[in-house]
Design a protein around this motif. Sequence first.
Motif, PDB file in Angstrom:
ATOM      1  N   GLU A   1       0.852  -1.190   0.000  1.00 29.71           N
ATOM      2  CA  GLU A   1       0.000   0.000   0.000  1.00 29.71           C
ATOM      3  C   GLU A   1       0.889   1.241   0.000  1.00 29.71           C
TER       4      GLU A   1
ATOM      5  N   ASN B   1       5.927   6.272   1.567  1.00 27.14           N
ATOM      6  CA  ASN B   1       5.742   5.299   2.637  1.00 27.14           C
ATOM      7  C   ASN B   1       4.958   4.132   2.059  1.00 27.14           C
TER       8      ASN B   1
ATOM      9  N   ASN C   1       3.178   0.422   3.158  1.00 21.59           N
ATOM     10  CA  ASN C   1       2.767  -0.586   4.131  1.00 21.59           C
ATOM     11  C   ASN C   1       2.642  -1.929   3.430  1.00 21.59           C
ATOM     12  N   ASN C   2       2.828  -2.993   4.183  1.00 25.47           N
ATOM     13  CA  ASN C   2       2.691  -4.374   3.678  1.00 25.47           C
ATOM     14  C   ASN C   2       3.667  -4.680   2.548  1.00 25.47           C
TER      15      ASN C   2
ATOM     16  N   ARG D   1       8.118  -4.975   9.817  1.00 22.02           N
ATOM     17  CA  ARG D   1       6.686  -5.120  10.062  1.00 22.02           C
ATOM     18  C   ARG D   1       5.935  -4.773   8.780  1.00 22.02           C
TER      19      ARG D   1
ATOM     20  N   LYS E   1       6.721  -2.363   6.670  1.00 27.21           N
ATOM     21  CA  LYS E   1       6.687  -0.922   6.409  1.00 27.21           C
ATOM     22  C   LYS E   1       8.041  -0.462   5.875  1.00 27.21           C
TER      23      LYS E   1
END
Length: 145
Positions: free
Chosen positions: A41, A59, A61-62, A102, A104
């Motif tokens: 994402e 940035n 995520n995942n 994590r 990220k």
Amino acid sequence: MKSMAHFKKTNLFLILLILWGFTSCSTKITFPVSAVVPAAEPAAKIGKNKEGAYEVELNVNNLALPERLSPPKKHYLVWIDTDQGIKKLGEMSNNSGMFRNRGKAAFEASTPYRPTIILVTAENDLEINFPGSHVVLKSRPFEVK
């Protein structure tokens, strides 16, 4: 009491106006779903600073670690497409700590070149000057305001 309430409303309005001013100066960048890392994402924004340089913030995520890709790689590199060709901005680092990755990753850079597309590639070598064929993320074309 009425003047105190008016004062609070005026201050709140001014704070919101200032915050809106900071966010309105940057362009939000959108990305289609990646075939390589479909769970990723990405969220990016680009703004122009007082000196005329473009500030890039990305940035994700995942995002899987590059060594978990097929084929495995060692690094994620961020590139921009400009009217002067593709320019490497640098390596995107996975946020790590006690619980490494994590999912990220974050990246920030400043460039004198006006970007029109953001690319993220998976690479084994940090010293390359042109992106390889393993494109992980590619933004939709955009125009910086």
